[in-house]
Design a protein around this motif. Structure first.
Motif, PDB file in Angstrom:
ATOM      1  N   ARG A   1       2.005   1.852  -3.502  1.00 25.03           N
ATOM      2  CA  ARG A   1       0.909   2.387  -4.310  1.00 25.03           C
ATOM      3  C   ARG A   1       0.728   3.872  -4.041  1.00 25.03           C
ATOM      4  NH1 ARG A   1      -3.998  -0.827  -2.648  1.00 25.03           N
ATOM      5  NH2 ARG A   1      -5.011   0.929  -3.667  1.00 25.03           N
ATOM      6  N   PHE A   2       0.863   4.270  -2.799  1.00 34.33           N
ATOM      7  CA  PHE A   2       0.733   5.684  -2.447  1.00 34.33           C
ATOM      8  C   PHE A   2       1.838   6.500  -3.116  1.00 34.33           C
ATOM      9  CE2 PHE A   2       1.358   9.385   0.270  1.00 34.33           C
ATOM     10  CZ  PHE A   2       0.060   9.846   0.422  1.00 34.33           C
ATOM     11  N   LEU A   3       3.040   5.946  -3.189  1.00 34.00           N
ATOM     12  CA  LEU A   3       4.169   6.656  -3.782  1.00 34.00           C
ATOM     13  C   LEU A   3       4.002   6.887  -5.277  1.00 34.00           C
ATOM     14  CD1 LEU A   3       7.180   4.975  -1.910  1.00 34.00           C
ATOM     15  CD2 LEU A   3       6.179   7.228  -1.499  1.00 34.00           C
ATOM     16  N   VAL A   4       3.253   5.990  -5.954  1.00 28.67           N
ATOM     17  CA  VAL A   4       3.017   6.178  -7.389  1.00 28.67           C
ATOM     18  C   VAL A   4       1.680   6.884  -7.633  1.00 28.67           C
ATOM     19  CG1 VAL A   4       4.422   4.197  -8.042  1.00 28.67           C
ATOM     20  CG2 VAL A   4       1.973   3.876  -7.659  1.00 28.67           C
ATOM     21  N   ARG A   5       1.191   7.553  -6.593  1.00 29.48           N
ATOM     22  CA  ARG A   5      -0.008   8.390  -6.680  1.00 29.48           C
ATOM     23  C   ARG A   5      -1.290   7.598  -6.912  1.00 29.48           C
ATOM     24  NH1 ARG A   5       2.222  13.648 -10.134  1.00 29.48           N
ATOM     25  NH2 ARG A   5       3.909  14.160  -8.697  1.00 29.48           N
ATOM     26  N   ASP A   6      -1.281   6.339  -6.511  1.00 28.72           N
ATOM     27  CA  ASP A   6      -2.520   5.567  -6.473  1.00 28.72           C
ATOM     28  C   ASP A   6      -3.016   5.671  -5.034  1.00 28.72           C
ATOM     29  OD1 ASP A   6      -4.606   3.819  -6.625  1.00 28.72           O
ATOM     30  OD2 ASP A   6      -3.366   2.018  -6.741  1.00 28.72           O
ATOM     31  N   ARG A   7      -3.885   6.632  -4.774  1.00 27.30           N
ATOM     32  CA  ARG A   7      -4.251   6.955  -3.411  1.00 27.30           C
ATOM     33  C   ARG A   7      -5.230   5.930  -2.833  1.00 27.30           C
ATOM     34  NH1 ARG A   7      -2.374  12.217  -2.457  1.00 27.30           N
ATOM     35  NH2 ARG A   7      -0.564  12.347  -3.811  1.00 27.30           N
ATOM     36  N   PRO A   8      -4.800   5.132  -1.864  1.00 27.69           N
ATOM     37  CA  PRO A   8      -5.704   4.165  -1.228  1.00 27.69           C
ATOM     38  C   PRO A   8      -6.756   4.872  -0.385  1.00 27.69           C
ATOM     39  CG  PRO A   8      -3.383   3.635  -0.847  1.00 27.69           C
ATOM     40  CD  PRO A   8      -3.438   5.039  -1.363  1.00 27.69           C
ATOM     41  N   LYS A   9      -7.759   4.120   0.024  1.00 29.44           N
ATOM     42  CA  LYS A   9      -8.808   4.662   0.881  1.00 29.44           C
ATOM     43  C   LYS A   9      -8.245   4.999   2.266  1.00 29.44           C
ATOM     44  CE  LYS A   9     -12.680   2.179  -1.268  1.00 29.44           C
ATOM     45  NZ  LYS A   9     -13.797   1.242  -1.021  1.00 29.44           N
TER      46      LYS A   9
ATOM     47  N   VAL B   1      -2.729  -6.860  -3.445  1.00 30.10           N
ATOM     48  CA  VAL B   1      -2.537  -7.238  -2.042  1.00 30.10           C
ATOM     49  C   VAL B   1      -2.564  -8.745  -1.901  1.00 30.10           C
ATOM     50  CG1 VAL B   1      -3.545  -7.112   0.256  1.00 30.10           C
ATOM     51  CG2 VAL B   1      -3.435  -5.067  -1.144  1.00 30.10           C
ATOM     52  N   GLY B   2      -3.476  -9.409  -2.611  1.00 32.35           N
ATOM     53  CA  GLY B   2      -3.561 -10.864  -2.539  1.00 32.35           C
ATOM     54  C   GLY B   2      -2.294 -11.538  -3.008  1.00 32.35           C
ATOM     55  N   ARG B   3      -1.685 -11.021  -4.076  1.00 31.61           N
ATOM     56  CA  ARG B   3      -0.440 -11.615  -4.556  1.00 31.61           C
ATOM     57  C   ARG B   3       0.697 -11.347  -3.589  1.00 31.61           C
ATOM     58  NH1 ARG B   3      -1.888  -9.382  -9.391  1.00 31.61           N
ATOM     59  NH2 ARG B   3      -0.322  -7.776  -9.121  1.00 31.61           N
ATOM     60  N   GLY B   4       0.608 -10.228  -2.873  1.00 29.00           N
ATOM     61  CA  GLY B   4       1.734  -9.828  -2.052  1.00 29.00           C
ATOM     62  C   GLY B   4       1.739 -10.376  -0.650  1.00 29.00           C
ATOM     63  N   VAL B   5       0.793 -11.195  -0.280  1.00 26.37           N
ATOM     64  CA  VAL B   5       0.743 -11.664   1.093  1.00 26.37           C
ATOM     65  C   VAL B   5       1.346 -13.040   1.243  1.00 26.37           C
ATOM     66  CG1 VAL B   5      -1.240 -10.273   1.698  1.00 26.37           C
ATOM     67  CG2 VAL B   5      -1.620 -12.524   0.762  1.00 26.37           C
TER      68      VAL B   5
ATOM     69  N   LEU C   1      -5.187   3.230   4.576  1.00 24.04           N
ATOM     70  CA  LEU C   1      -4.053   3.921   5.186  1.00 24.04           C
ATOM     71  C   LEU C   1      -4.052   3.747   6.701  1.00 24.04           C
ATOM     72  CD1 LEU C   1      -3.987   7.225   3.113  1.00 24.04           C
ATOM     73  CD2 LEU C   1      -2.494   5.241   2.901  1.00 24.04           C
ATOM     74  N   ALA C   2      -5.246   3.736   7.302  1.00 25.26           N
ATOM     75  CA  ALA C   2      -5.329   3.499   8.742  1.00 25.26           C
ATOM     76  C   ALA C   2      -4.793   2.109   9.082  1.00 25.26           C
ATOM     77  CB  ALA C   2      -6.773   3.643   9.214  1.00 25.26           C
ATOM     78  N   GLY C   3      -5.143   1.118   8.254  1.00 25.79           N
ATOM     79  CA  GLY C   3      -4.625  -0.231   8.460  1.00 25.79           C
ATOM     80  C   GLY C   3      -3.117  -0.281   8.357  1.00 25.79           C
TER      81      GLY C   3
ATOM     82  N   VAL D   1       0.834  -1.201   0.000  1.00 29.17           N
ATOM     83  CA  VAL D   1       0.000   0.000   0.000  1.00 29.17           C
ATOM     84  C   VAL D   1       0.871   1.254   0.000  1.00 29.17           C
ATOM     85  CG1 VAL D   1      -1.733   1.308   1.278  1.00 29.17           C
ATOM     86  CG2 VAL D   1      -1.897  -1.182   1.154  1.00 29.17           C
ATOM     87  N   VAL D   2       1.980   1.229   0.727  1.00 34.59           N
ATOM     88  CA  VAL D   2       2.912   2.362   0.740  1.00 34.59           C
ATOM     89  C   VAL D   2       3.430   2.631  -0.664  1.00 34.59           C
ATOM     90  CG1 VAL D   2       5.151   3.180   1.561  1.00 34.59           C
ATOM     91  CG2 VAL D   2       3.593   2.024   3.146  1.00 34.59           C
TER      92      VAL D   2
END
Length: 339
Positions: A121-129, A313-317, A133-135, A118-119
Motif C-alpha cells: 500500500r505504501f508503494l502505491v502511495r496509499d500512506r498508512p498511519k 488486511v483482513g483478507r490478507g491474514v 508503519l510502526a507495527g 501495508v508495504v
C-alpha cells in the motif's frame, strides 16, 4: 426478549465460526507437514485444491444452479490470477518449505502477510498511519530475528522459500481488492482453487515431482483428506460466513491466533522444539501484526471503498492457507448485519 435471544444466537454463531477458523486454519500447517512426509508437496496441493474446488463447485451448482457462476471473462481472469498467486505460488512454496522447516516456524513467518500488505500500500502511495508503519517495522524485525536466530535445525533455504510464499500471498490479497472479481464469494473460491490446483499440478510435474502411490503412508492420506474436507471446505465456509456477518476487525484476530495454534500442534503432535528464539521472534511478529490490525480497524471509511484498509488486511491474514473472498465489508456492528 425475542430480540435478545436473536442477538445471543447471532453472537454464538459468530464465535463458533471464529473458533473453527482459529483451530482449523491453525491446524492446516500441521496437515501440510504430515502430508508432505510422503506426498510430493506441489502435487499434494494440486490434489487438495482441485478436489475441494470440484466439491465446492458441485455444491453451488446443486444449490443455486449455473447462476452462481455467472461472471465476465475479466472477473474469471481476476479470480484465476488470485488463485495462481495465493495457491500455486503461496501454498506451493509453503508446502515445499515445510519439508525442511518446522510447521510452527512456517506459521510464524507466514504471519508476516499483513505486514507485506501495508508495504505494498505504501508503494502505491496509499500512506498508512504512523502506528501502522510502526507495527510493520516491529513485525519485520521479528521476521528478521526468526530468520537469523530462530532457524536452529531448520534449512535457510526453507526459510527463504516460506518468506517468498508470504510475499506471493500478500500480492494476491493486495490485487484481489483492486481487480474485477466474481460477485459470488464461494464461486470465486472455487475458481481460485481450481486454477491454483491446476497450476500446482503443472508446476510440480514440470519440476520433476512424481506421485508414487506405493510410497504414500496412510498418515499422509489422512492429512490430505483433512486438508480437503476440513481445511479447505469447512474452514473457508466459516471464514466466508464471518466476512459477511462479523466486524472485519474481529475476523482479523485469527492472524495472531493461527500461528499460536500451529506452534502448539507442531509441538504436541510432531514433537517440534519451541526454542526461546522462536518464542521471542514469534511474539515480536504477532505484536507487529496486532498493532497493524488494531490501527487499521479505525479506518472504516477506507473499507467501504472496496477492500482497502482494514478489509484488505483482513483478507490478507489467511496465512497462505485458503483463498480469500473479495468483498466490501464495512466494520459495522454485528446487529446491523444479516445473519
Amino acid at each position: 426478549m425475542g430480540a435478545n435471544a436473536t442477538d445471543r444466537r447471532a453472537s454464538l454463531l459468530v464465535w463458533g465460526a471464529l473458533a473453527i477458523v482459529y483451530v482449523v486454519w491453525g491446524s492446516t500447517y500441521l496437515g501440510i507437514g504430515v502430508a508432505v512426509e510422503s506426498l510430493p508437496p506441489m502435487l499434494s496441493g494440486a490434489m487438495r485444491f482441485t478436489v475441494a474446488a470440484v466439491l465446492l463447485g458441485g455444491f453451488l451448482l446443486l444449490r443455486h444452479g449455473k447462476r452462481a457462476f455467472r461472471m465476465s471473462r475479466r472477473e474469471f481472469l481476476g479470480a484465476a490470477v488470485a488463485g495462481l498467486l495465493l495457491l500455486t505460488l503461496g501454498n506451493g512454496m509453503l508446502a515445499v518449505a515445510e519439508q525442511t522447516i518446522s510447521t510452527g516456524l512456517a506459521a510464524l513467518l507466514v504471519a508476516s502477510v499483513p505486514l507485506w500488505l501495508v508495504v505494498f500500500r505504501f508503494l502505491v502511495r496509499d500512506r498508512p498511519k504512523a502506528l501502522t508503519l510502526a507495527g510493520v517495522l516491529v513485525g519485520l524485525g521479528g521476521v528478521a530475528a526468526l530468520s537469523l536466530t530462530g532457524a536452529q535445525g531448520a534449512s535457510a533455504t526453507g526459510i527463504v522459500i516460506v518468506l517468498l510464499a508470504s510475499v506471493s500471498w500478500a500480492i494476491g490479497s493486495f490485487l484481489a481488492g483492486r481487480i474485477a472479481m466474481p460477485a459470488n464469494a464461494l464461486a470465486t473460491a472455487a475458481v481460485e482453487m481450481l486454477v491454483g490446483g491446476i497450476g500446482l499440478a503443472l508446476l510440480g510435474t514440470g519440476l520433476g515431482e512424481r506421485l508414487d502411490l506405493a510410497a504414500v503412508t496412510p498418515r499422509s492420506w489422512v492429512a490430505l483428506a483433512y486438508l480437503i474436507l476440513v481445511g479447505s471446505l469447512v474452514g473457508f465456509t466459516a471464514f466466508s460466513w464471518l466476512l459477511g456477518n462479523a466486524p472485519i476487525s474481529l475476523v482479523a484476530t485469527y492472524a495472531y491466533v493461527n500461528p499460536a495454534v500451529a506452534v502448539a500442534l507442531g509441538a504436541l503432535v510432531l514433537g517440534e522444539a519451541i526454542t526461546s528464539q522462536i518464542m521471542i521472534g514469534g511474539l515480536i511478529i504477532l505484536v507487529g501484526v496486532a498493532l497493524v490490525i488494531s490501527t487499521e480497524r479505525k479506518r472504516p471509511q477506507r473499507v467501504a471503498e472496496g477492500g482497502e484498509g482494514a478489509a484488505e488486511v483482513g483478507r490478507g491474514v489467511g496465512g497462505g492457507q485458503e483463498p480469500q473472498a473479495p468483498g466490501d465489508h464495512v466494520d459495522a456492528p454485528l446487529e446491523e448485519r444479516r445473519v
